[in-house]
Design a protein around this motif. Structure first.
Motif, PDB file in Angstrom:
ATOM      1  N   ILE A  16      53.117 -13.704   5.577  1.00  0.00           N
ATOM      2  CA  ILE A  16      52.515 -13.617   6.924  1.00  0.00           C
ATOM      3  C   ILE A  16      51.002 -13.431   6.786  1.00  0.00           C
ATOM      4  CG2 ILE A  16      52.356 -12.247   9.040  1.00  0.00           C
ATOM      5  CD1 ILE A  16      55.249 -11.448   8.724  1.00  0.00           C
ATOM      6  N   ARG A  17      50.625 -12.477   5.953  1.00  0.00           N
ATOM      7  CA  ARG A  17      49.194 -12.179   5.842  1.00  0.00           C
ATOM      8  C   ARG A  17      48.458 -13.267   5.051  1.00  0.00           C
ATOM      9  NH1 ARG A  17      52.278  -7.653   6.782  1.00  0.00           N
ATOM     10  NH2 ARG A  17      52.707  -6.893   4.699  1.00  0.00           N
ATOM     11  N   ARG A  18      49.187 -13.907   4.107  1.00  0.00           N
ATOM     12  CA  ARG A  18      48.597 -15.046   3.386  1.00  0.00           C
ATOM     13  C   ARG A  18      48.279 -16.179   4.370  1.00  0.00           C
ATOM     14  NH1 ARG A  18      52.301 -18.023  -0.819  1.00  0.00           N
ATOM     15  NH2 ARG A  18      52.933 -15.889  -1.246  1.00  0.00           N
ATOM     16  N   SER A  32      49.899 -17.246  13.202  1.00  0.00           N
ATOM     17  CA  SER A  32      50.805 -16.769  12.144  1.00  0.00           C
ATOM     18  C   SER A  32      50.988 -15.258  12.253  1.00  0.00           C
ATOM     19  CB  SER A  32      50.315 -17.205  10.767  1.00  0.00           C
ATOM     20  OG  SER A  32      49.030 -16.685  10.486  1.00  0.00           O
ATOM     21  N   GLN A  33      50.072 -14.485  11.669  1.00  0.00           N
ATOM     22  CA  GLN A  33      50.217 -13.015  11.706  1.00  0.00           C
ATOM     23  C   GLN A  33      50.109 -12.546  13.161  1.00  0.00           C
ATOM     24  OE1 GLN A  33      47.139 -11.005   9.575  1.00  0.00           O
ATOM     25  NE2 GLN A  33      48.310  -9.117   9.352  1.00  0.00           N
ATOM     26  N   GLY A  34      51.099 -11.760  13.602  1.00  0.00           N
ATOM     27  CA  GLY A  34      51.180 -11.408  15.015  1.00  0.00           C
ATOM     28  C   GLY A  34      50.209 -10.327  15.446  1.00  0.00           C
ATOM     29  N   PHE A  35      49.061 -10.739  15.958  1.00  0.00           N
ATOM     30  CA  PHE A  35      48.136  -9.752  16.549  1.00  0.00           C
ATOM     31  C   PHE A  35      47.346 -10.426  17.663  1.00  0.00           C
ATOM     32  CE2 PHE A  35      45.882 -11.693  13.002  1.00  0.00           C
ATOM     33  CZ  PHE A  35      44.648 -11.985  13.534  1.00  0.00           C
ATOM     34  N   PHE A 120      64.792 -11.316   9.064  1.00  0.00           N
ATOM     35  CA  PHE A 120      64.217  -9.966   9.098  1.00  0.00           C
ATOM     36  C   PHE A 120      62.707 -10.055   8.900  1.00  0.00           C
ATOM     37  CE2 PHE A 120      65.397 -11.184   4.842  1.00  0.00           C
ATOM     38  CZ  PHE A 120      64.335 -10.805   4.059  1.00  0.00           C
ATOM     39  N   TYR A 121      62.025  -9.034   9.320  1.00  0.00           N
ATOM     40  CA  TYR A 121      60.570  -8.934   9.102  1.00  0.00           C
ATOM     41  C   TYR A 121      60.334  -8.694   7.608  1.00  0.00           C
ATOM     42  CZ  TYR A 121      55.921  -6.825   9.202  1.00  0.00           C
ATOM     43  OH  TYR A 121      54.617  -6.521   8.946  1.00  0.00           O
ATOM     44  N   GLU A 122      59.461  -9.486   7.026  1.00  0.00           N
ATOM     45  CA  GLU A 122      59.400  -9.567   5.559  1.00  0.00           C
ATOM     46  C   GLU A 122      59.123  -8.234   4.853  1.00  0.00           C
ATOM     47  OE1 GLU A 122      54.757 -11.024   5.120  1.00  0.00           O
ATOM     48  OE2 GLU A 122      56.279 -12.198   4.157  1.00  0.00           O
ATOM     49  N   SER A 169      63.479  -7.819  18.148  1.00  0.00           N
ATOM     50  CA  SER A 169      63.488  -8.285  16.771  1.00  0.00           C
ATOM     51  C   SER A 169      62.420  -9.325  16.446  1.00  0.00           C
ATOM     52  CB  SER A 169      64.877  -8.848  16.485  1.00  0.00           C
ATOM     53  OG  SER A 169      65.048  -8.995  15.124  1.00  0.00           O
ATOM     54  N   ASN A 170      61.748  -9.072  15.372  1.00  0.00           N
ATOM     55  CA  ASN A 170      60.801 -10.005  14.752  1.00  0.00           C
ATOM     56  C   ASN A 170      61.555 -10.637  13.586  1.00  0.00           C
ATOM     57  OD1 ASN A 170      58.681 -11.226  13.420  1.00  0.00           O
ATOM     58  ND2 ASN A 170      57.583  -9.344  12.922  1.00  0.00           N
ATOM     59  N   PRO A 171      61.694 -11.953  13.447  1.00  0.00           N
ATOM     60  CA  PRO A 171      61.010 -13.019  14.178  1.00  0.00           C
ATOM     61  C   PRO A 171      61.849 -13.667  15.274  1.00  0.00           C
ATOM     62  CG  PRO A 171      62.059 -13.991  12.270  1.00  0.00           C
ATOM     63  CD  PRO A 171      62.436 -12.516  12.281  1.00  0.00           C
ATOM     64  N   ILE A 360      59.614 -22.683  11.582  1.00  0.00           N
ATOM     65  CA  ILE A 360      58.341 -21.993  11.372  1.00  0.00           C
ATOM     66  C   ILE A 360      58.142 -21.029  12.550  1.00  0.00           C
ATOM     67  CG2 ILE A 360      57.292 -23.852  10.025  1.00  0.00           C
ATOM     68  CD1 ILE A 360      55.676 -24.590  12.543  1.00  0.00           C
ATOM     69  N   ARG A 361      57.413 -19.922  12.293  1.00  0.00           N
ATOM     70  CA  ARG A 361      57.221 -18.925  13.343  1.00  0.00           C
ATOM     71  C   ARG A 361      55.793 -18.979  13.884  1.00  0.00           C
ATOM     72  NH1 ARG A 361      56.426 -12.525  12.526  1.00  0.00           N
ATOM     73  NH2 ARG A 361      54.307 -13.357  12.330  1.00  0.00           N
ATOM     74  N   CYS A 362      55.670 -19.091  15.212  1.00  0.00           N
ATOM     75  CA  CYS A 362      54.364 -18.975  15.867  1.00  0.00           C
ATOM     76  C   CYS A 362      54.423 -17.772  16.795  1.00  0.00           C
ATOM     77  CB  CYS A 362      54.076 -20.203  16.728  1.00  0.00           C
ATOM     78  SG  CYS A 362      53.737 -21.671  15.756  1.00  0.00           S
TER      79      CYS A 362
HETATM   80  N1  GLN Z   1      54.194  -7.623  12.706  1.00  0.00           N
HETATM   81  C1  GLN Z   1      53.212  -8.678  12.691  1.00  0.00           C
HETATM   82  C2  GLN Z   1      53.835  -9.973  12.209  1.00  0.00           C
HETATM   83  O1  GLN Z   1      55.017 -10.042  11.952  1.00  0.00           O
HETATM   84  C3  GLN Z   1      52.054  -8.311  11.832  1.00  0.00           C
HETATM   85  C4  GLN Z   1      52.482  -7.955  10.482  1.00  0.00           C
HETATM   86  C5  GLN Z   1      51.438  -7.356   9.656  1.00  0.00           C
HETATM   87  O2  GLN Z   1      50.742  -8.097   9.028  1.00  0.00           O
HETATM   88  N2  GLN Z   1      51.360  -6.039   9.611  1.00  0.00           N
HETATM   89  O3  GLN Z   1      53.145 -10.942  12.104  1.00  0.00           O
END
Ligand code: GLN
Length: 389
Positions: A16-18, A32-35, A120-122, A169-171, A360-362
């Motif tokens: 996600i952060r990559r 991508s990264q959820g913010f 699941f959230y990674e 739930s994410n995603p 893919i997740r947006c």
């Molecule tokens: N929860 C957000 C996501 O799934 C941000 C994750 C994060 O990088 N801390 O994108």
């Protein structure tokens, strides 16, 4: 040179952060990264300015500043259906990321099993590895992402120490129903298992769905470790303010873990966010209306382009089906999407235990103009990424 730790060999950096770094590299609209890309509430920012000139620059109490815990307990008590004691039932952490890690280390010994729903959230994968626990994955089946109660019971029969519940739930955007939560709760009680929740999207739920705290079900407070954060609720993901709410016996241990992991969350930020914690219901109604609008805008745009997608009940993610493009690697697809189309997304494979590579997740936590720009770019997707074969 000696080898570095074995425990770090089992996982990569966060995809996600990559994907945020890759999006930035190509100037892509980063979904991508959820913010959010919109501002936090003015009341919080105004208080932040004042706090800079007040006496909040040294460590707060390790498990969280008194003012912050009191305001949080006052906010969460009516929502969670019990009076939460700010002194013995809360630990303030550096985001829910630390809350989840601390919860895992509080509960699990090396070799213990932990149930994780897939997708699941990674972070949960890395959390289990870092705490030495072993995940048992239980699938959530699209399109409603329901679990099979027999499969879930089979997982409980393996004597897990805990179950991780991301709700909403994410995603996949699932909001667990009362009936589903009751089924999980009954099994947790029958097999004497803890439930560690990730409830960071507790205020982002679309009607007619409602968020129910599993800790509020009969007999569940005792065995639930609620993790959440202020990141999503107040659009302050960079402030890294999260927390654990649980019974005193669990919090006692979580405080120790947290103390040695990070000492504490940023003291000035804990103080500055208090006006947010004191908002009335109107703030949360507005937040819900804002995200409902964004969801509708983004999903309608995807429909107009003809991209097949999930319909989230909560949180702010949507999974797009990319089968038509014929890519074997969703990671490669996302790199091409960022570089050629100019939209950042996260490959679905980073969320699934199963070999899924067609999603893919947006996310849509963005200003309308940002979402419209992303949709505008996505409308060219078939021209810019010709289907293979
Ligand atoms: N929860 C957000 C996501 O799934 C941000 C994750 C994060 O990088 N801390 O994108």
């Amino acid at each position: 040179m000696q080898k570095l730790s074995d425990r770090t060999a089992g996982f990569t950096d966060s995809v996600i952060r990559r994907m945020t770094r890759i999006s930035n590299q190509y100037g892509a609209v980063n979904l991508s990264q959820g913010f959010p890309d919109f501002e936090p509430p003015k009341e919080i920012l105004d208080r932040l300015e004042q706090v800079a000139k007040e006496d909040f620059h040294q460590y707060s109490i390790t498990w969280g500043a008194q003012n912050f815990r009191e305001a949080l307990a006052a906010k969460q008590s009516p929502l969670m259906g019990r009076t939460i004691d700010p002194n013995s039932e809360i630990v303030v952490t550096c985001g829910s990321t630390e809350a989840m890690m601390a919860a895992m280390m509080t509960v699990a010994n090396p070799g213990d099993k932990v149930i994780v729903f897939s997708p699941f959230y990674e972070n949960y994968g890395a959390d289990t590895i870092l705490s030495g626990a072993e995940p048992i994955y239980v699938p959530l089946y699209p399109p409603t992402f329901r679990f099979d109660s027999e499969e879930l019971e089979a997982a409980f029969k393996q004597k897990p120490k805990a179950l991780i519940l991301c709700n909403p739930s994410n995603p996949c955007g699932k909001v667990f129903t009362y009936e589903e939560l009751s089924c999980i709760a009954d099994l947790a009680k029958k097999y004497d298992t803890y439930v560690i929740t990730d409830e960071v999207y507790e205020h982002i739920v679309y009607a007619p769905h409602k968020h129910i705290y599993i800790s509020s079900l009969p007999g569940m407070w005792e065995r639930t470790i609620c993790c959440s954060s202020l990141s999503k609720t107040y659009s302050i993901t960079g402030w890294r303010l999260g927390y654990i709410i649980a019974p005193p016996e669990i919090i006692e241990v979580a405080k120790k873990v947290h103390d040695f992991l990070t000492v504490g969350a940023a003291a000035p930020l804990q103080e500055a966010v208090i006006p947010g914690l004191q908002f009335g219901q109107a703030y949360y109604d507005d937040l819900q209306a804002k995200y409902t609008h964004k969801k509708e805008l983004f999903l309608k745009g995807l429909d107009d382009i003809g991209l097949v997608h999930t319909n989230p009940e909560g949180a702010y993610y949507v999974l797009l089906d990319i089968s038509e493009f014929g890519y074997e690697s969703d990671l490669q697809f996302c790199e091409i999407l960022a570089s050629k189309v100019g939209v950042g997304a996260v490959p679905g494979s980073s969320f699934f235990k199963e070999p899924v590579n067609n999603l893919i997740r947006c996310h849509f936590a963005k200003k309308d103009e940002t979402l419209n720009e992303a949709l505008n770019r996505l409308s060219q997707i078939r021209k810019k990424i010709p289907a293979k074969g």
